[in-house]
Design a protein around this motif. Structure first.
Motif, PDB file in Angstrom:
ATOM      1  N   ALA A 198      29.957  22.252 -22.857  1.00  0.00           N
ATOM      2  CA  ALA A 198      30.773  20.868 -22.833  1.00  0.00           C
ATOM      3  C   ALA A 198      29.882  19.742 -21.978  1.00  0.00           C
ATOM      4  O   ALA A 198      28.302  20.554 -21.802  1.00  0.00           O
ATOM      5  CB  ALA A 198      31.524  21.135 -21.199  1.00  0.00           C
ATOM      6  N   MET A 199      29.927  19.082 -22.802  1.00  0.00           N
ATOM      7  CA  MET A 199      29.128  17.854 -22.628  1.00  0.00           C
ATOM      8  C   MET A 199      29.430  16.950 -21.968  1.00  0.00           C
ATOM      9  O   MET A 199      28.770  15.930 -20.794  1.00  0.00           O
ATOM     10  CB  MET A 199      28.571  17.305 -24.005  1.00  0.00           C
ATOM     11  CG  MET A 199      28.911  17.555 -25.126  1.00  0.00           C
ATOM     12  SD  MET A 199      27.169  18.380 -25.034  1.00  0.00           S
ATOM     13  CE  MET A 199      25.898  16.780 -25.236  1.00  0.00           C
ATOM     14  N   ASP A 200      31.131  16.617 -21.635  1.00  0.00           N
ATOM     15  CA  ASP A 200      31.666  15.184 -21.016  1.00  0.00           C
ATOM     16  C   ASP A 200      32.872  15.534 -19.930  1.00  0.00           C
ATOM     17  O   ASP A 200      33.472  16.769 -20.817  1.00  0.00           O
ATOM     18  CB  ASP A 200      31.417  14.168 -21.131  1.00  0.00           C
ATOM     19  CG  ASP A 200      31.610  12.849 -20.505  1.00  0.00           C
ATOM     20  OD1 ASP A 200      31.422  13.096 -19.149  1.00  0.00           O
ATOM     21  OD2 ASP A 200      31.053  11.906 -20.953  1.00  0.00           O
ATOM     22  N   ILE A 201      32.560  14.937 -19.268  1.00  0.00           N
ATOM     23  CA  ILE A 201      34.640  15.484 -18.903  1.00  0.00           C
ATOM     24  C   ILE A 201      35.141  14.186 -17.965  1.00  0.00           C
ATOM     25  O   ILE A 201      34.674  12.471 -17.705  1.00  0.00           O
ATOM     26  CB  ILE A 201      34.291  16.503 -17.379  1.00  0.00           C
ATOM     27  CG1 ILE A 201      36.440  16.103 -17.006  1.00  0.00           C
ATOM     28  CG2 ILE A 201      33.666  16.298 -16.782  1.00  0.00           C
ATOM     29  CD1 ILE A 201      36.220  18.130 -16.301  1.00  0.00           C
TER      30      ILE A 201
ATOM     31  N   ARG B 115      45.608  15.028 -15.316  1.00  0.00           N
ATOM     32  CA  ARG B 115      44.746  14.558 -16.752  1.00  0.00           C
ATOM     33  C   ARG B 115      43.686  14.575 -16.281  1.00  0.00           C
ATOM     34  O   ARG B 115      42.748  14.455 -16.003  1.00  0.00           O
ATOM     35  CB  ARG B 115      45.470  14.670 -17.606  1.00  0.00           C
ATOM     36  CG  ARG B 115      47.340  13.876 -18.369  1.00  0.00           C
ATOM     37  CD  ARG B 115      47.119  13.034 -19.429  1.00  0.00           C
ATOM     38  NE  ARG B 115      47.341  11.924 -19.076  1.00  0.00           N
ATOM     39  CZ  ARG B 115      49.018  11.526 -18.356  1.00  0.00           C
ATOM     40  NH1 ARG B 115      49.460  12.236 -18.505  1.00  0.00           N
ATOM     41  NH2 ARG B 115      48.825   9.984 -17.989  1.00  0.00           N
ATOM     42  N   LEU B 116      42.757  16.011 -17.094  1.00  0.00           N
ATOM     43  CA  LEU B 116      41.918  16.088 -17.526  1.00  0.00           C
ATOM     44  C   LEU B 116      41.673  16.599 -19.109  1.00  0.00           C
ATOM     45  O   LEU B 116      41.974  17.533 -19.595  1.00  0.00           O
ATOM     46  CB  LEU B 116      40.996  17.384 -16.805  1.00  0.00           C
ATOM     47  CG  LEU B 116      41.197  17.358 -15.212  1.00  0.00           C
ATOM     48  CD1 LEU B 116      40.445  18.514 -14.930  1.00  0.00           C
ATOM     49  CD2 LEU B 116      40.345  16.374 -14.359  1.00  0.00           C
ATOM     50  N   TRP B 117      40.503  16.005 -19.639  1.00  0.00           N
ATOM     51  CA  TRP B 117      39.476  16.195 -21.109  1.00  0.00           C
ATOM     52  C   TRP B 117      38.164  16.477 -20.834  1.00  0.00           C
ATOM     53  O   TRP B 117      37.945  15.756 -20.174  1.00  0.00           O
ATOM     54  CB  TRP B 117      39.522  14.935 -21.438  1.00  0.00           C
ATOM     55  CG  TRP B 117      41.145  14.097 -21.657  1.00  0.00           C
ATOM     56  CD1 TRP B 117      41.799  14.237 -22.239  1.00  0.00           C
ATOM     57  CD2 TRP B 117      41.866  13.049 -21.658  1.00  0.00           C
ATOM     58  NE1 TRP B 117      42.959  13.603 -22.972  1.00  0.00           N
ATOM     59  CE2 TRP B 117      43.117  12.891 -21.250  1.00  0.00           C
ATOM     60  CE3 TRP B 117      40.812  12.588 -20.247  1.00  0.00           C
ATOM     61  CZ2 TRP B 117      43.691  12.672 -21.464  1.00  0.00           C
ATOM     62  CZ3 TRP B 117      41.976  11.615 -19.574  1.00  0.00           C
ATOM     63  CH2 TRP B 117      44.109  11.844 -20.061  1.00  0.00           C
ATOM     64  N   VAL B 118      38.618  17.823 -21.727  1.00  0.00           N
ATOM     65  CA  VAL B 118      36.798  18.317 -22.184  1.00  0.00           C
ATOM     66  C   VAL B 118      36.432  18.149 -22.883  1.00  0.00           C
ATOM     67  O   VAL B 118      36.491  18.957 -23.996  1.00  0.00           O
ATOM     68  CB  VAL B 118      37.021  19.559 -21.629  1.00  0.00           C
ATOM     69  CG1 VAL B 118      35.434  20.030 -21.445  1.00  0.00           C
ATOM     70  CG2 VAL B 118      37.203  19.598 -19.748  1.00  0.00           C
ATOM     71  N   LEU B 119      35.202  17.169 -23.032  1.00  0.00           N
ATOM     72  CA  LEU B 119      34.110  16.999 -24.115  1.00  0.00           C
ATOM     73  C   LEU B 119      33.146  17.947 -25.435  1.00  0.00           C
ATOM     74  O   LEU B 119      32.899  18.612 -23.424  1.00  0.00           O
ATOM     75  CB  LEU B 119      33.615  16.672 -25.000  1.00  0.00           C
ATOM     76  CG  LEU B 119      33.063  15.604 -26.032  1.00  0.00           C
ATOM     77  CD1 LEU B 119      33.925  15.373 -26.964  1.00  0.00           C
ATOM     78  CD2 LEU B 119      31.929  14.148 -25.762  1.00  0.00           C
ATOM     79  N   ASN B 120      33.415  18.990 -25.751  1.00  0.00           N
ATOM     80  CA  ASN B 120      32.708  19.729 -26.424  1.00  0.00           C
ATOM     81  C   ASN B 120      31.913  19.890 -27.239  1.00  0.00           C
ATOM     82  O   ASN B 120      32.157  19.257 -28.179  1.00  0.00           O
ATOM     83  CB  ASN B 120      33.070  21.388 -26.189  1.00  0.00           C
ATOM     84  CG  ASN B 120      33.971  21.967 -25.367  1.00  0.00           C
ATOM     85  OD1 ASN B 120      33.294  22.131 -23.984  1.00  0.00           O
ATOM     86  ND2 ASN B 120      35.646  21.757 -24.771  1.00  0.00           N
ATOM     87  N   ARG B 121      30.365  20.041 -27.096  1.00  0.00           N
ATOM     88  CA  ARG B 121      30.196  20.251 -28.357  1.00  0.00           C
ATOM     89  C   ARG B 121      29.044  22.004 -28.577  1.00  0.00           C
ATOM     90  O   ARG B 121      29.017  21.988 -28.177  1.00  0.00           O
ATOM     91  CB  ARG B 121      28.413  19.536 -28.451  1.00  0.00           C
ATOM     92  CG  ARG B 121      27.593  19.426 -29.040  1.00  0.00           C
ATOM     93  CD  ARG B 121      26.534  18.202 -29.500  1.00  0.00           C
ATOM     94  NE  ARG B 121      25.305  18.255 -29.440  1.00  0.00           N
ATOM     95  CZ  ARG B 121      24.943  17.238 -29.992  1.00  0.00           C
ATOM     96  NH1 ARG B 121      24.944  16.498 -28.782  1.00  0.00           N
ATOM     97  NH2 ARG B 121      23.532  17.133 -30.358  1.00  0.00           N
TER      98      ARG B 121
END
Length: 171
Positions: free
Chosen positions: A18-21, A28-34
């Motif tokens: 995970a890079m950011d949330i 609602r939640l969004w999790v940015l994954n790299r």
């Protein structure tokens, strides 16, 4: 001490690298994954830890990422995601529909080289940490350049690969 435990969400099922949330409305939640290699995605979950699906994926096409770094949301819950390898910002609606992308690789005014941090100012404009150009730049939500500042160095107004940025309520 003073910070009570609230919840653990996602686990590795949705938060690998995970890079950011970003926290949205209505839970609602969004999790940015790299990815460990190249690529990434955005996983949608909620406070009940329900898996609501994946946005985007690895690649260089519209709605894809190579090295995603950070994301922010606007008042309509559109997501703005920086990609330092593709030198662009991708925009998605809250359900994950790709809306647009913008960014031109280069070092001139309005061009970006390895964008990383991103933040809205009180006027609804986006500030971008323009890493390899050693500066901060200001854009409208649709990518029109409004200005910026910074050069390489260690003095006042100088940067050495800025990574993050946050703009407070006073701008």
């Amino acid at each position: 001490a003073g910070f009570p435990y609230y919840a653990c969400l996602g686990m590795r099922r949705v938060t690998s690298s995970a890079m950011d949330i970003v926290v949205g409305d209505e839970g609602r939640l969004w999790v940015l994954n790299r990815s460990d290699g190249a690529g990434g995605d955005i996983r949608r979950i909620n406070w009940d830890d329900e898996d609501l699906g994946t946005i985007a994926g690895s690649g260089s096409g519209d709605g894809q990422f190579t090295w995603p770094v950070q994301m922010v949301r606007d008042d309509d819950e559109n997501l703005y995601v920086t990609d330092e390898a593709l030198h662009r910002i991708s925009v998605f609606d809250r359900e994950g529909k790709f809306l647009s992308k913008w960014g031109v690789h280069g070092s001139g005014d309005g061009e970006i080289d390895r964008p990383s941090g991103i933040s809205f100012d009180p006027d609804g404009n986006l500030w971008i940490a323009d890493g390899l150009n050693h500066r901060l730049q200001k854009f409208t939500k649709d990518g029109r350049h409004l200005g910026g500042f910074g050069t390489y160095g260690k003095g006042q107004g100088e940067f050495d690969m800025p990574w993050g940025i946050e703009v407070d309520e006073r701008g």
